[in-house]
Design a protein around this motif. Structure first.
Motif, PDB file in Angstrom:
ATOM      1  N   PRO B 724     -33.526  46.250  19.311  1.00  0.00           N
ATOM      2  CA  PRO B 724     -34.328  46.274  20.729  1.00  0.00           C
ATOM      3  C   PRO B 724     -35.562  45.706  20.516  1.00  0.00           C
ATOM      4  O   PRO B 724     -36.188  45.178  21.766  1.00  0.00           O
ATOM      5  CB  PRO B 724     -34.156  47.934  20.964  1.00  0.00           C
ATOM      6  CG  PRO B 724     -33.944  48.372  19.748  1.00  0.00           C
ATOM      7  CD  PRO B 724     -33.282  47.317  18.986  1.00  0.00           C
ATOM      8  N   TYR B 725     -36.402  45.653  19.509  1.00  0.00           N
ATOM      9  CA  TYR B 725     -37.763  45.424  19.477  1.00  0.00           C
ATOM     10  C   TYR B 725     -37.535  43.872  19.798  1.00  0.00           C
ATOM     11  O   TYR B 725     -38.304  43.264  20.422  1.00  0.00           O
ATOM     12  CB  TYR B 725     -38.474  45.629  18.477  1.00  0.00           C
ATOM     13  CG  TYR B 725     -39.937  45.307  18.394  1.00  0.00           C
ATOM     14  CD1 TYR B 725     -40.808  46.083  19.143  1.00  0.00           C
ATOM     15  CD2 TYR B 725     -40.462  44.039  17.900  1.00  0.00           C
ATOM     16  CE1 TYR B 725     -42.096  45.853  19.352  1.00  0.00           C
ATOM     17  CE2 TYR B 725     -41.872  43.818  18.173  1.00  0.00           C
ATOM     18  CZ  TYR B 725     -42.622  44.711  18.731  1.00  0.00           C
ATOM     19  OH  TYR B 725     -43.993  44.079  19.205  1.00  0.00           O
ATOM     20  N   SER B 726     -36.766  43.117  18.879  1.00  0.00           N
ATOM     21  CA  SER B 726     -36.639  41.589  19.090  1.00  0.00           C
ATOM     22  C   SER B 726     -36.162  41.190  20.346  1.00  0.00           C
ATOM     23  O   SER B 726     -36.648  40.414  20.951  1.00  0.00           O
ATOM     24  CB  SER B 726     -35.471  41.301  17.961  1.00  0.00           C
ATOM     25  OG  SER B 726     -36.213  41.455  16.758  1.00  0.00           O
ATOM     26  N   THR B 727     -35.127  42.003  20.964  1.00  0.00           N
ATOM     27  CA  THR B 727     -34.719  41.901  22.314  1.00  0.00           C
ATOM     28  C   THR B 727     -35.995  41.946  23.468  1.00  0.00           C
ATOM     29  O   THR B 727     -36.273  41.169  24.160  1.00  0.00           O
ATOM     30  CB  THR B 727     -33.827  42.500  22.688  1.00  0.00           C
ATOM     31  OG1 THR B 727     -32.858  42.545  21.780  1.00  0.00           O
ATOM     32  CG2 THR B 727     -33.086  41.977  24.075  1.00  0.00           C
ATOM     33  N   LEU B 728     -36.890  43.046  22.879  1.00  0.00           N
ATOM     34  CA  LEU B 728     -37.919  43.414  24.011  1.00  0.00           C
ATOM     35  C   LEU B 728     -38.952  42.432  23.783  1.00  0.00           C
ATOM     36  O   LEU B 728     -39.671  41.582  24.729  1.00  0.00           O
ATOM     37  CB  LEU B 728     -38.632  44.740  23.558  1.00  0.00           C
ATOM     38  CG  LEU B 728     -39.877  45.119  24.330  1.00  0.00           C
ATOM     39  CD1 LEU B 728     -39.508  45.343  25.809  1.00  0.00           C
ATOM     40  CD2 LEU B 728     -40.521  46.210  23.709  1.00  0.00           C
ATOM     41  N   ALA B 729     -39.207  41.941  22.707  1.00  0.00           N
ATOM     42  CA  ALA B 729     -40.092  40.828  22.282  1.00  0.00           C
ATOM     43  C   ALA B 729     -39.806  39.438  23.145  1.00  0.00           C
ATOM     44  O   ALA B 729     -40.647  38.848  23.979  1.00  0.00           O
ATOM     45  CB  ALA B 729     -40.155  40.430  20.803  1.00  0.00           C
ATOM     46  N   ALA B 730     -38.540  39.069  23.107  1.00  0.00           N
ATOM     47  CA  ALA B 730     -37.975  37.883  23.697  1.00  0.00           C
ATOM     48  C   ALA B 730     -38.160  38.184  25.291  1.00  0.00           C
ATOM     49  O   ALA B 730     -38.461  37.246  26.022  1.00  0.00           O
ATOM     50  CB  ALA B 730     -36.438  37.608  23.421  1.00  0.00           C
ATOM     51  N   SER B 731     -37.732  39.558  25.783  1.00  0.00           N
ATOM     52  CA  SER B 731     -37.859  39.624  27.245  1.00  0.00           C
ATOM     53  C   SER B 731     -39.135  39.687  27.794  1.00  0.00           C
ATOM     54  O   SER B 731     -39.281  39.082  28.811  1.00  0.00           O
ATOM     55  CB  SER B 731     -37.109  41.091  27.520  1.00  0.00           C
ATOM     56  OG  SER B 731     -37.173  41.451  28.707  1.00  0.00           O
ATOM     57  N   GLU B 732     -40.325  40.079  27.014  1.00  0.00           N
ATOM     58  CA  GLU B 732     -41.555  40.017  27.527  1.00  0.00           C
ATOM     59  C   GLU B 732     -42.035  38.660  27.222  1.00  0.00           C
ATOM     60  O   GLU B 732     -42.881  38.518  28.173  1.00  0.00           O
ATOM     61  CB  GLU B 732     -42.545  41.143  26.421  1.00  0.00           C
ATOM     62  CG  GLU B 732     -42.085  42.533  26.894  1.00  0.00           C
ATOM     63  CD  GLU B 732     -42.922  43.655  26.225  1.00  0.00           C
ATOM     64  OE1 GLU B 732     -44.113  43.160  25.665  1.00  0.00           O
ATOM     65  OE2 GLU B 732     -42.888  44.765  26.736  1.00  0.00           O
ATOM     66  N   GLU B 733     -41.710  38.069  26.485  1.00  0.00           N
ATOM     67  CA  GLU B 733     -42.395  36.421  26.420  1.00  0.00           C
ATOM     68  C   GLU B 733     -41.718  35.937  27.655  1.00  0.00           C
ATOM     69  O   GLU B 733     -42.307  35.241  28.366  1.00  0.00           O
ATOM     70  CB  GLU B 733     -41.749  35.880  25.076  1.00  0.00           C
ATOM     71  CG  GLU B 733     -42.478  36.384  23.849  1.00  0.00           C
ATOM     72  CD  GLU B 733     -41.941  36.162  22.676  1.00  0.00           C
ATOM     73  OE1 GLU B 733     -40.862  35.311  22.605  1.00  0.00           O
ATOM     74  OE2 GLU B 733     -42.477  36.602  21.695  1.00  0.00           O
ATOM     75  N   HIS B 734     -40.466  36.060  27.910  1.00  0.00           N
ATOM     76  CA  HIS B 734     -39.689  35.478  29.079  1.00  0.00           C
ATOM     77  C   HIS B 734     -40.391  36.024  30.073  1.00  0.00           C
ATOM     78  O   HIS B 734     -40.794  35.218  31.147  1.00  0.00           O
ATOM     79  CB  HIS B 734     -38.251  35.782  29.211  1.00  0.00           C
ATOM     80  CG  HIS B 734     -37.345  35.006  30.214  1.00  0.00           C
ATOM     81  ND1 HIS B 734     -36.226  35.383  30.500  1.00  0.00           N
ATOM     82  CD2 HIS B 734     -37.807  33.908  30.934  1.00  0.00           C
ATOM     83  CE1 HIS B 734     -35.741  34.578  31.382  1.00  0.00           C
ATOM     84  NE2 HIS B 734     -36.783  33.458  31.479  1.00  0.00           N
ATOM     85  N   ILE B 735     -40.583  37.211  30.561  1.00  0.00           N
ATOM     86  CA  ILE B 735     -41.307  37.835  31.524  1.00  0.00           C
ATOM     87  C   ILE B 735     -42.723  37.177  31.619  1.00  0.00           C
ATOM     88  O   ILE B 735     -43.283  36.734  32.932  1.00  0.00           O
ATOM     89  CB  ILE B 735     -41.436  39.409  31.470  1.00  0.00           C
ATOM     90  CG1 ILE B 735     -40.305  40.027  31.601  1.00  0.00           C
ATOM     91  CG2 ILE B 735     -42.587  39.906  32.406  1.00  0.00           C
ATOM     92  CD1 ILE B 735     -40.111  41.408  31.302  1.00  0.00           C
ATOM     93  N   ALA B 736     -43.583  36.932  30.681  1.00  0.00           N
ATOM     94  CA  ALA B 736     -44.755  36.439  30.640  1.00  0.00           C
ATOM     95  C   ALA B 736     -44.682  35.059  31.128  1.00  0.00           C
ATOM     96  O   ALA B 736     -45.620  34.550  31.852  1.00  0.00           O
ATOM     97  CB  ALA B 736     -45.450  36.459  29.322  1.00  0.00           C
ATOM     98  N   SER B 737     -43.730  34.320  30.595  1.00  0.00           N
ATOM     99  CA  SER B 737     -43.523  32.927  30.921  1.00  0.00           C
ATOM    100  C   SER B 737     -43.023  32.959  32.389  1.00  0.00           C
ATOM    101  O   SER B 737     -43.677  31.938  33.316  1.00  0.00           O
ATOM    102  CB  SER B 737     -42.276  32.251  30.304  1.00  0.00           C
ATOM    103  OG  SER B 737     -41.945  31.062  30.686  1.00  0.00           O
ATOM    104  N   LEU B 738     -42.261  33.720  32.981  1.00  0.00           N
ATOM    105  CA  LEU B 738     -41.896  33.657  34.366  1.00  0.00           C
ATOM    106  C   LEU B 738     -43.077  34.051  35.460  1.00  0.00           C
ATOM    107  O   LEU B 738     -43.424  33.395  36.325  1.00  0.00           O
ATOM    108  CB  LEU B 738     -40.828  34.734  34.604  1.00  0.00           C
ATOM    109  CG  LEU B 738     -39.375  34.315  33.956  1.00  0.00           C
ATOM    110  CD1 LEU B 738     -38.513  35.534  34.185  1.00  0.00           C
ATOM    111  CD2 LEU B 738     -38.800  33.255  34.991  1.00  0.00           C
ATOM    112  N   GLU B 739     -43.965  35.282  34.924  1.00  0.00           N
ATOM    113  CA  GLU B 739     -44.891  35.619  35.458  1.00  0.00           C
ATOM    114  C   GLU B 739     -45.872  34.625  35.665  1.00  0.00           C
ATOM    115  O   GLU B 739     -46.602  34.292  36.636  1.00  0.00           O
ATOM    116  CB  GLU B 739     -45.565  36.745  34.891  1.00  0.00           C
ATOM    117  CG  GLU B 739     -44.733  37.999  35.274  1.00  0.00           C
ATOM    118  CD  GLU B 739     -45.446  39.378  34.511  1.00  0.00           C
ATOM    119  OE1 GLU B 739     -44.918  40.424  35.074  1.00  0.00           O
ATOM    120  OE2 GLU B 739     -46.077  39.239  33.347  1.00  0.00           O
TER     121      GLU B 739
END
Lengths: 376, 907
Positions: B724-739
């Motif tokens: 989950p942490y690795s998935t979260l990391a990827a997700s948050e990076e994606h979110i940051a990129s999207l944001e």
């Protein structure tokens, strides 16, 4: 005589939200740097390696990463001693339960706070068992009567090292208090030493082996520690292992030519594919420099591993109204003048809710762009 | 531009060539009746100037002369600057266009066909219609200057006249390139926003930010899921920690308990063995004790039997000695008892005295009571007899009185009144003749109430009545006849007779027909009836519900009782017995009797009891003696039995000592075992069960904790497998990129929006500046026409009127709401204002085709004045069917279209 590599805070699997889409690359680079740490240890004929906590960003990172780290460390032909940190504490389900650790005989995970006897050295590992605590992790150590060279491994906050939340506080004089010849610390990402009153350094943070973010100083290193005998002053050598270059450029623009200068500076930067560049622009933007600004944006995005710029403090030059005259007379010039007023943060006249200086600047740029399109 | 002439041919109603002109620079009035072709002229003017010569469609076909296949042609001569031009066009068949310029007094072709069309349109900045014939939108300045029939209103101002007006006003809102740039801004804005200013959310044209936001939303949901998994990881990890600790504790407890159980089992075995030993020793002891007890009992029993033998013998002797004394006592008690019984019998004989005295007392009371009753009945009967006699007398007296009762008397009185009334009415109807005779004579009455001959005495007065005539003859005196007023004598007489007859009938039984007598009798009878009634009440009261016979029977019964009692006690005839005294005597006698009988009975009972006791004592003694004899015999037998063991007394004592030693040895062994058992404490078997239960419980706990641990571990491993942490990391990076992308997009959108809104805002301000001069000019004209009725005409960005304000206090009123005439006047004022502003210098033709349909004469005069003034700056051409309305315009040039057409036709 003992010689070993002190490293910490690898934080494998860490989030790189601040670099968005290149996060995966940044993460991969931390693994590559880990291999460089091992190579450094080999090259310097280290007797052993110690990893002072936070090897992993979190206990729930991908187990593939755990296996990779174990394999990298196992490539060191001598013992490696590892303690858990506050990011990867020894709890059920932690990374330390992975079978990779036991499959490599040179890897030693300290699972309790008790001395490890080596040939001429005694290690005093202080593994962490929870994320947060106000307990001094080295309080149990008493090496004052140990005739062998005594080396402690701990993860915590040396008093005065951080202004944030303090976890696992460690006294600056912890090495002296516990009778250790050297206390290897992790937690702080920058290389930092804490000399005793006699000037000898017996307590140090190695810093992260790879820089974590923009603005992080003295990171991307390991420390080679050499201790000749019990009681002798350790010799510390910081050795670079980081593979990425994180550059922050703070530039103030005052003249039309400044933007050109900045572009050239950026173009002159080397190691492009391993560089992450952050450009912060402040000052005034001359319309003639608009093209340079666009070029810089393109350079940052295309040339480097990661590039970003912040031009929110870059305002149109109040004296630069030459292009306004190129606009159709009447309405459009009136619109441009109004927008120009709003770009000034000190403008005291009426201002619509949307018309912040930043947005007004962008609006002006849009108008300029549309005008250019029309004329072309 | 100045129009000089207009020539049409084959054009609607103008079959032949018809030319109108030359027009004056100022005011021109073309007039003619309806249907003469005024509007056709205007149509020809606009088709010629703004339509392509080869235009097709129904619109152009409509210009052809009706019922003919002619090619419509139109020619306009006009001046532009200092030059004169002629524009000729032929439509439909062999369409042609030619623009000629006058050169050396000749029109020389300047342009033909399409070029001629274009140049013609350019004169008034018109535009080509993309399809079909042109309309007002294509007329350029003529949209302002020319008004078709009955329609002064401009619906939408075309861009050219609008730009001209704006330029004229000086607001350079549409400077060169402005519109294009504005369009580009609008285009940029419309990439992101709808017309209402909202972000385009749907469709393929929606901006990237919509997709980015959607992706961001999805990614945030993914992040939330990761966070939940991380939380689950933390929870599971902690749970495993807890369970591990719990399991460790439970296992430790289990081990401790297991050890404890093992120890306890050894104790249980030891305890069991000791218990068995104890039981063995208890049996031995019991046996020894039994034997000891047996010998002790035998020795004791023999001694006891021997002792008893002696005691019985002695007691038997004593008891036998007392027997004669006891028999004597019984005899004495029997005698005393008999005496007491005898005394009791004697006392009981006095019972008759008690009864007698009580009977006398009762009889005295009965005598007294009957005596009183007899007297009472006697008195009552006497009174009854008196009252009965009175009643008889009263009834006899009443029987003698013959009188009508109350009802009958009322009837009689009523009938008497009727009769008297009839009599009075009858008398009143009679002719009455009173004759007083001076001497004795006879009189023959022939007609009267009573006819016949009567003899009269001297001085006798005879009253003769009759009706209707009284006729009588007194011999020697004469025949008299008296006639009175006629009345219904017979009827009155019959009434009287009827009443009298009824009266006599009712009174016939009473011996008198005198009403007063009858009333007196009635009163007397009523009085008697009252007395009789009172006496009857009195009699009833005396009888009190009984009859006299019954009373007399009761009195006789009482008398008989009295006589019976007196026969027993004659003295009571003279002296009535004293009831109290007789009663007291009876009580005294009874009291004494009762007391004596109680005493006698008590004495008798005591004596009997004493006798019984003495008899029982004797019987008991005898029984006791017999019993002793029996016991003695039994003891003898027992003794013989006990002594039948073949041992003597000494041998038995020795035997007892031996057995006692055996018993003490058994007690000693048992004591040792008991002490050992006591050392072990409570039965360890009980603890064993408890410990086993506890162990079982612990094992269950361990199993349960193991199970939970396995479950949690499985769960944790599952979560770890998902990283989950690795998935979260990827997700948050994606979110940051999207944001970041959204931020950039948002910034661009904000910039575009601000740019667009600023344009709108600035434009609005400029438009306001633009509209004001037009409004002022139009209001000036309107004021001249209608006076101060309307405050002002309100314009908007279209530069056209939207509403009109009657005064300051009332808001804008829609133009449709004012009268038709006033609408004409407002639109006229607007056109003139626009024309003034658009063409401050150049003289242009203003053409109005019968546009003042609803305007009244006075306002039309004011309009005519304005037109006359305007003719200083414009060429005015009015088409009307009412030329008289404009006759007052001194400088106007009139064209009679009817005359022109007729003249041409005649030619």
């Amino acid at each position: 005589m003992v010689k070993f590599i002190h490293t910490a805070d690898w934080q494998i699997g860490m989030k790189a939200v601040h670099v968005g889409s290149v996060g995966e690359t940044v993460r991969a680079q931390r693994l590559a740097s880990a291999q460089r740490v091992v190579n450094t240890a080999i090259e310097n004929h280290a007797d052993f390696m110690i990893v002072a906590g936070d090897t992993f960003e979190d206990n729930s990172v991908d187990r593939v990463l755990v296996q990779k780290v174990a394999d990298i460390l196992a490539s060191f032909p001598k013992p490696v001693y590892i303690i858990s940190g506050n990011h990867d504490p020894l709890v059920p389900g932690s990374v330390w339960e992975h079978p990779a650790w036991s499959s490599h005989p040179n890897l030693n995970i300290a699972r309790e706070a008790k001395p490890i006897e080596l040939e001429n050295v005694t290690l005093y590992p202080s593994p962490l068992f929870e994320k947060h605590s106000l307990v001094n992790p080295v309080r149990w150590i008493d090496a004052s009567n140990n005739p062998k060279i005594s080396v402690g491994l701990a993860h915590g906050t040396v008093s005065g090292a951080s202004h944030g939340v303090i976890d696992y506080p460690i006294d600056r004089e912890a090495a002296k208090i516990t009778g250790l010849d050297y206390l290897a610390l992790g937690h702080h990402h920058s290389f930092a030493t804490y000399p005793s009153a006699d000037g000898s350094v017996r307590l140090a943070y190695s810093g992260a082996h790879e820089t974590t973010k923009f603005g992080e100083r003295d990171s991307g290193n390991v420390v080679l520690v050499e201790i000749h005998s019990k009681g002798s002053t350790p010799v510390l050598t910081s050795i670079r292992t980081g593979g990425l270059t994180w550059r922050t450029l703070d530039e103030t623009v005052t003249e039309v030519d400044d933007m050109l200068r900045i572009r050239k500076e950026i173009e002159a930067l080397g190691d492009l594919e391993h560089s992450l560049v952050e450009l912060k622009l402040a000052g005034v933007l001359h319309q003639a420099a608009q093209g340079e600004l666009t070029r810089i944006q393109e350079l940052l995005q295309a040339r480097f591993l990661y590039g970003r710029y912040d031009a929110s403090n870059l305002l149109p030059s109040p004296a630069d109204e030459t292009w306004l005259s190129e606009l159709p007379v009447g309405l459009m010039q009136s619109v441009a003048r109004q927008l120009h007023h709003w770009t000034d943060p000190a403008h005291v006249g009426e201002r619509s809710a949307l018309a912040s200086p930043d947005v007004a600047t962008r609006s002006l740029l849009e108008l300029y762009r549309l005008m250019q399109e029309q004329s072309s | 531009m100045i129009l000089r002439s207009l020539t049409v041919k084959g054009w609607r109603c103008f079959v032949n060539e018809t030319k109108v002109g030359p027009f004056d620079n100022g005011l021109n009035i073309i007039h003619g009746p309806n249907g003469i072709g005024k509007s056709s002229l205007i149509m020809a003017l606009t088709r010629c100037l703004f339509d392509s010569h080869n235009v097709g469609g129904a619109g152009i076909k409509a210009i052809r002369s009706w019922g003919r296949e002619l090619s419509p042609t139109v020619a306009i001569e006009f001046e532009q600057g200092d030059e004169q031009f002629k524009l000729f066009k032929q439509f439909l068949v062999s369409p042609t266009a030619q623009l000629s310029r006058k050169e050396d007094d000749k029109f020389v072709p300047l342009a033909e066909s399409r070029a001629a069309d274009d140049r013609a349109r350019a004169i008034l900045s018109g535009e080509a219609s993309s399809r079909g014939v042109s309309d007002q939108r294509h007329w350029g300045f003529a949209q302002i200057l020319w008004a078709p029939q009955g329609n002064l209103r401009i619906n939408e101002l075309a861009s050219v006249p609008r730009a001209t007006i704006q330029d004229s006003i000086g607001s350079q809102i549409t400077g060169i390139g402005t519109e294009d740039l504005e369009n580009k801004i609008s285009e940029a804005y419309s990439q992101f926003f709808t017309r209402t200013g909202k972000i385009k959310r749907t469709g393929s044209s929606s901006p990237p930010i919509v997709d980015l936001q959607s992706r961001l939303k999805t990614e945030k949901e993914r992040r939330e899921s990761c966070r939940q998994q991380l939380q689950a990881f933390e929870t599971a990890s902690r749970r495993i920690e807890d369970l591990t600790a719990e399991l460790k504790q439970a296992k430790q407890s289990e081990a401790e308990l297991d050890s404890q159980l093992k120890t306890n089992r050894e104790q249980v075995e030891k305890y069991r063995k000791l218990t068995e030993q104890k039981k063995q020793y208890q049996l031995e002891l019991s046996s020894a004790e039994d034997r000891y007890n047996a010998i002790v009992e035998r020795i004791t029993a023999i001694a006891d039997a021997e002792t008893e033998q002696t005691e019985i013998s002695q007691k038997h002797k004593l008891l036998s000695n007392d027997l004669p004394t006891l028999e004597k006592i019984v005899e004495q008690d029997l005698k005393a008892s008999n005496n007491a019984v005898e005394q009791l019998k004697k006392t009981r004989l006095r019972r008759a005295d008690v009864s007698n005295s009580r009977a006398i007392a009762d009889l005295a009371e009965r005598f007294t009571r009957n005596n009183e009753s007899f007297a009472k009945f006697n008195k009552q009967i006497e009174q009854l007899e008196i009252v009965t006699d009175e009643l008889k007398e009263l009834r006899a007296s009443r029987a003698k009185i013959v009188a009508p009762d109350k009802l009958l008397l009322k009837q009689i009185t009523k009938i008497a009144r009727n009769r008297d009334d009839a009599r009075l009415r009858l008398n009143a109807s009679l002719i009455r003749v009173k004759v007083k005779f001076a001497k004795q004579t006879t009189i023959d009455i022939t007609q009267a109430e009573q006819i016949g001959r009567q003899t009269t005495q001297e001085d006798q007065t005879l009253d003769i009545g009759g009706s209707p005539d009284v006729v009588f003859t007194i011999p020697g005196v004469g025949h008299f006849s008296a006639t009175g007023p006629t009345s219904d004598f017979a009827k009155l007489h019959n009434q009287f007779e009827s009443a009298n007859s009824t009266f006599l009938e009712l009174t016939s039984g009473f011996g008198s027909d005198d009403l007063a007598t009858l009333e007196a009798r009635h009163a007397e009878a009523e009085s008697m009836d009252h007395l009789i009634s009172n006496t009857e009440v009195k009699l009833d009261a005396l009888l009190n519900g009984a009859t006299l016979e019954q009373l007399m029977t009761k009195r006789s019964h009482a008398k008989n009782i009295l006589d019976e009692i007196i026969s027993l006690y004659p003295a009571w005839k003279q002296t009535v017995p004293n009831l109290d005294e007789t009663a007291r005597d009876a009580e005294d006698i009874e009291f004494k009797y009762n007391r004596d009988i109680d005493d006698a009975e008590t004495a008798s009972d005591s004596a009997k009891a004493a006798l019984k006791r003495s008899e029982e004592s004797l019987a008991n003694r005898k029984s006791e003696i017999a019993n002793l004899r029996s016991r003695m015999s039994a003891t003898e037998k027992t003794l013989q039995s006990l002594q039948g063991d073949g041992l003597n007394h000494q041998a038995r004592i020795e035997r007892r000592l031996q057995v006692a030693l055996e018993r003490d040895a058994a007690i000693g062994k048992l004591k040792i075992v008991n002490e050992r058992i006591l050392q072990l404490g409570d039965d360890p078997a009980k603890s064993q069960r408890l410990l086993e239960e506890q162990l079982k419980a612990f094992r269950t706990t361990v199993d349960s904790a193991n199970g939970k641990l396995n479950t949690e571990t499985g769960r944790l491993e599952q979560i770890i497998a998902d990283a989950p942490y690795s998935t979260l990391a990827a997700s948050e990076e994606h979110i940051a990129s999207l944001e970041n992308q959204i931020l950039q997009q948002q910034k661009q959108m904000d910039a575009i929006q601000l740019l667009y809104e600023t344009v709108i805002c600035e434009k609005s301000e400029v438009m306001n500046a633009l509209v004001d001069p037009i409004g002022n000019r139009a209001n000036y004209y309107l004021n001249r026409i209608v006076g101060s009725k309307f405050q002002k005409i309100d314009f908007d960005e279209s530069l056209l009127p939207q509403c009109i304000s009657p005064d300051q206090s009332i808001g804008g009123v829609d133009l449709e709401q004012i009268s038709g005439g006033e609408q004409e006047q407002v639109h006229f004022a607007v056109r003139m204002a626009l024309a003034d502003i658009a063409f401050p210098k150049d003289r242009q033709p203003v053409v109005f085709d019968d546009v003042f349909t609803y305007t009244d004469a006075s306002r039309l005069n004011r309009i005519a004045n304005i037109l006359e003034e305007s003719a200083e700056r414009f060429q005015i051409i009015l088409l009307t069917c009412h030329p008289e309305r404009y006759r007052g315009l001194a400088n106007a040039k009139f064209f009679d279209l009817e005359e022109i057409v007729n003249h041409k036709t005649n030619l």
